[in-house]
Structure formats: C-alpha cells, structure tokens
Design an enzyme around this catalytic site. Sequence first.
Site, short mmCIF file in Angstrom:
data_model
loop_
_atom_site.label_atom_id
_atom_site.label_comp_id
_atom_site.label_asym_id
_atom_site.label_seq_id
_atom_site.Cartn_x
_atom_site.Cartn_y
_atom_site.Cartn_z
CG ASP A 64 66.51 27.33 4.70
OD1 ASP A 64 66.18 26.71 5.06
OD2 ASP A 64 66.43 28.02 3.68
CB VAL A 65 67.00 21.96 8.21
CG1 VAL A 65 68.14 22.10 8.45
CG2 VAL A 65 66.33 23.00 8.58
CG ASN A 91 70.11 20.72 17.09
OD1 ASN A 91 69.74 20.61 18.95
ND2 ASN A 91 70.68 21.81 16.52
CE1 TYR A 157 60.21 25.96 19.61
CE2 TYR A 157 59.74 24.78 21.68
CZ TYR A 157 61.28 24.79 21.51
OH TYR A 157 62.18 24.33 21.31
CE LYS A 161 61.16 22.29 18.98
NZ LYS A 161 62.88 21.34 17.95
CB ILE A 192 68.88 24.17 27.42
CG1 ILE A 192 67.98 22.33 27.86
CG2 ILE A 192 70.25 23.84 27.62
CD1 ILE A 192 68.36 21.63 29.15
#
Length: 270
Positions: A64-65, A91, A157, A161, A192
């Site tokens: 878990d980052v 990522n 978001y 970012k 993507i």
Amino acid sequence: MAGQVAGKVALVTGGASGIGRAIAELLSEEGGRVVVTDVDELRGPEVVAAIAKAGGEAVFLHQDVTSEPRWTEVTGEIERRFGRLDVLVANAGIGIGAASVVDMSLADWRRQTAINLDGVFLSVKYGLPLMRKTGAGSIILMSSLAGLRGSPTLAGYSATKGGVRLFAKSVAMECASVGDGIRVNSVHPGIIDTPIWGKIPAGGMANGQNAPIDCEALAQLATPLRRAGQAREIAQGVLYLASDASSYVTGSELVIDGGMLAGTAPPRPS
C-alpha cells in the site's frame, strides 16, 4: 534495440495491471530486473509469473503506497535482494470523478490525494537514498494529461496529478544541485485503454449515468489521433526515460496523449 535497461533494477508501483503491468513487462524484456508492487495480491504474482515465463527476472511485493512503514520494508527488501535501485516508477494511482467539485466528499478527496500524491512523495523519500548509493538513476513519476490542463469533472484528480508534475521538477532540481546523477521526469498519459476506466462511473462525468466510461468512444471524440492509447505505448515512453538514451533529460514532462494537449484537429473526411 534490445537490452536498453540491461542490468538495471527497477521498482514499479501499481504494477499488477494496466500501465504498470505494461511497464514492468517491457522493462523486463529490455533486460531489467523488476520489482512489482501493488495491493492486488492476485494479479501481482500473475505479472511476475508471466515475466518469468518469458525469461525475465521479477519479484512481487504487496504494498500500500500510502503506508510509510511499508516503504521502509520494501526498499529494505530491494536492497537485500539486489543491493541497488536504478529505476523508480511511481505509477500507483486512482481516479475519482465527480459531476461537480461540491459533490465530491472529503473522504474521496483525501483517499485520492493519499494514493496519488502522498504515495508518490513516499516513493521518492524512500527510493532516492537507495538510488544515491549507486550514483545514478532515473525516477519516473506517473502524472496525467489532467495534470497539465483542467477538467470540470476531475478537479480532485487534476489537483493530485498537477502536484506530481511540479514535485517531479522540484526533486529534479534538488538532484541536479547535489550532483547525485539521478534524473527525475513526469509522464502524462491521455486517454489510455486500461481497467481504470471501468472504475470511474460515468455519473462522475456529469451525464447522469452510472455505467463505466467507454474510453474508446471518448477517445474518438477527444483525440486528434481518434483512438485510445494502449498501455504498451506509455511503457515505451517510460522505457526511454529509464534508459541511458534519455541521459540529458531531467525535470521534463513526457506527454503521450494522441495530440490532445496540442489542440483540436478538424474532422477527417468520411
């Protein structure tokens, strides 16, 4: 050209699916030894098994980052197994849409910020010291087209970012100022084709529906190239930044978006 990262040890967070998986697989194909981390304990080992079947070397670590203690454990395990870290690809991330910023809950804001921004901060905080022991390396932070321009439905978001973008530039300047040989860049994908689109309800895009977003249909309308990108196409950009081919590139933004940031192309003749 094969072997572009031969002998390098790479850490890819969020590597169990989508762009992360494509990055892990391509770095392995090009000679890297890859550490894949993710919260997905089912698909993570599958990625490592696929890499091993193809003749590569990889290991999966559950992570878990957002957990600082786990970062200590992960970087310690990398040092124990490999003795070095040459490439760090931060990522891991999530996308939470809302029809309006006033409809977004504070809990969703904080969860998205914790993963997309705090997780990136921790990756550098704990990865950079290990990378500095070898005197060179490449840090690649996954941002987004949403980190370069606004969206009426992705305010939270975009905030995360956009933060990743300037964090990358600042760390790049820090590394350059101390001469540690480490380069830092951000990558900005557009639309993507990855599983993340199935996790963002279309209601978050202000059309009153809850069905998942059709990213291909969206890309045909929004991108000059009239198609969604593939995870492998983002991985190719990451490979460039991870390799010595980008030895004079730091503090930069690599935009891979089918032309969306450049402008609006006229409709093609039928």
